[in-house]
Design a protein around this motif. Structure first.
Motif, PDB file in Angstrom:
ATOM      1  N   VAL A 338      13.310 -33.730 -10.652  1.00  0.00           N
ATOM      2  CA  VAL A 338      14.153 -32.751  -9.970  1.00  0.00           C
ATOM      3  C   VAL A 338      15.329 -32.431 -10.892  1.00  0.00           C
ATOM      4  CG1 VAL A 338      15.337 -32.176  -7.826  1.00  0.00           C
ATOM      5  CG2 VAL A 338      13.549 -33.919  -7.818  1.00  0.00           C
ATOM      6  N   GLU A 343      15.029 -27.116  -9.405  1.00  0.00           N
ATOM      7  CA  GLU A 343      13.606 -27.041  -9.660  1.00  0.00           C
ATOM      8  C   GLU A 343      13.027 -28.451  -9.542  1.00  0.00           C
ATOM      9  OE1 GLU A 343      12.990 -25.310 -13.444  1.00  0.00           O
ATOM     10  OE2 GLU A 343      13.759 -23.332 -12.884  1.00  0.00           O
ATOM     11  N   ALA A 403      13.377 -30.190  -3.988  1.00  0.00           N
ATOM     12  CA  ALA A 403      14.037 -29.023  -4.571  1.00  0.00           C
ATOM     13  C   ALA A 403      15.212 -28.560  -3.723  1.00  0.00           C
ATOM     14  CB  ALA A 403      13.030 -27.890  -4.740  1.00  0.00           C
TER      15      ALA A 403
END
Length: 444
Positions: A338, A343, A403
């Motif tokens: 992460v 993202e 995310a």
């Protein structure tokens, strides 16, 4: 008419007389025997049913459900007593089963008939509740009831609670047979409850022992670390998942996590062997991770016959303002990465074969740069397994959660992943997370 003819005529006359006078009575007797045999079979089936369960909550619910069905009652309840003889729980079944919820969790005060059964734990039958001299009435909102059958449940020499049944669906009062059947069920229920309680104590002790085998996560400059372990919610609540963390002689942090094939105490025993052996080999071999796994697999084959397990081992080497993740896998799920840019993705690479398959098969090392603020999560498949869904779907869900929670503290991110399973885990879960902490200069 011959003597033989007269004899046949006499027998026919006797049979005719028997049929006219006693056929109905004989038929009723046979029906009673059939009903008694059927009820006895139902009782035996009920005893076997509750005896198979080891979860105390399920045992209690099955006791009241089967008792209600055995005597065809509209309502059943099991009042659980505390050490002081006061009600500490009330489990209901049938008509008005949501009584406790609707009454705000109100428990009986033990001042009326229910209290009488507590003070004098013997079977109790009441044909007219409204006019019984010891009746204290029902709280507001309580469903109306007219007849009662109460039986104590004993665990060893202690009264564990009382089983209450009200209002037969066919009408009328409870019978001697009803009382005998429920009393017999209560005797078996006491044994089932004791077994469930013993199992629960053993499970708790075993789970606590397994948790003690897992190391405490240290505090290190430049890293935020967080570990989590959750046993399966289905028995047995002990298995072969584990995590470990050591700092190698070159001062590089090393994350290790694995999952032994199987469940129960045997898997936990193998887990202890593998985790301890891996710690020693990792400390001695240092790098690369592939060599550590190769050595571990070889030793396990030589000493323990090659137990099956998946393992991932990862070094977090300093690199500029971040870290370089260098890892190798023995059939384990890839790391979940992460980044600070919200993202998230699994680092899908060749995971290789699990331990215990072929120690001569070469293993590969993999690398990934981790900028400051990046989080890397290692976990076992229990986190993403869900009945009726594919493993890929579970992993995709974990990516989505990670995310959206990347900006939260690492423990909160882990909690979000755990809570996605709604408290139900079909397999054990071990999770080890590391976040690269930005330097003070980068934070400003």
């Amino acid at each position: 008419m011959s003597l033989e003819d007269k004899s046949h005529e006499g027998l026919a006359s006797s049979a005719k007389g028997l049929g006219e006078e006693n056929l109905d009575r004989l038929q009723q007797g046979l029906q009673q025997i059939a009903r008694a045999h059927g009820r006895m079979q139902d009782l035996l089936d009920a005893v076997l049913l509750i005896s198979r369960e080891l979860d105390l909550n399920l045992v209690l619910h099955k006791i009241i459900d089967t008792a209600r069905q055995l005597v065809d009652a509209r309502y059943a309840a099991l009042g659980v007593l505390g050490p002081d003889g006061e009600f500490k729980d009330l489990i209901t079944s049938g008509f008005g089963a949501d009584l406790t919820a609707r009454l705000g969790g109100t428990l009986p005060h033990g001042t009326g008939l229910l209290g009488a059964l507590v003070r004098d734990p013997r079977p109790l039958r009441v044909q007219d509740l409204a006019h019984h001299p010891q009746a204290a009435g029902f709280p507001e909102g309580h469903p109306p009831m007219s007849t009662l059958l109460g039986v104590p449940i004993r665990v060893r020499s202690t009264v564990y609670g009382n089983l209450y049944l009200a209002d037969k669906t066919s009408g009328g009062a409870f019978t001697d047979d009803d009382e005998a059947v429920v009393t017999a069920l209560a005797s078996a229920a006491g044994v089932a409850i004791e077994n469930a309680r013993l199992y629960d104590r053993l499970r708790q002790a075993t789970e606590e022992f397994q948790r003690r085998l897992l190391p405490e996560v240290p505090r290190l400059d430049g890293l935020e670390l967080h570990a989590y372990y959750q046993p399966s919610t289905e028995a047995p609540r002990v298995g072969g998942d584990w995590y470990d963390f050591i700092r190698l002689p070159d001062r590089v942090p090393c994350l290790m996590l694995g999952d032994v094939m199987g469940h129960g105490v045997p898997a936990a025993t193998v887990m202890s062997q593998i985790s301890n052996m891996l710690r020693v080999i990792a400390f001695d071999q240092q790098e690369p991770p592939s060599r550590i796994l190769h050595r571990l697999d070889t030793v396990l084959h030589e000493l323990h016959g090659g137990p099956m397990a998946t393992v991932i081992i990862a070094r977090l080497e300093p690199e500029g303002t971040g870290r370089r993740l260098r890892w190798a896998s023995a059939g384990h799920l890839p790391p979940l990465l992460v980044t600070p840019g919200h993202e998230a993705a699994y680092l899908h690479v060749d995971t290789g074969l699990p331990l215990g398959v072929d120690p001569d098969v070469p293993r590969r090392d993999h690398e990934q740069h981790l900028p400051a603020g990046t989080t890397v999560l290692l976990h076992t498949d229990g986190l993403v397994e869900q009945r009726g869904a594919s493993l890929d779907a579970g992993m995709a869900e974990a990516v989505g959660i990670a995310a959206t929670r990347v900006g939260e503290p690492l423990p909160d991110l882990v909690d979000a992943l755990i809570q996605a399973r709604a408290g139900t885990f079909e397999d054990d879960v071990a999770l080890l997370g590391a976040r690269i902490i930005p330097s003070p200069e980068e934070s400003n």
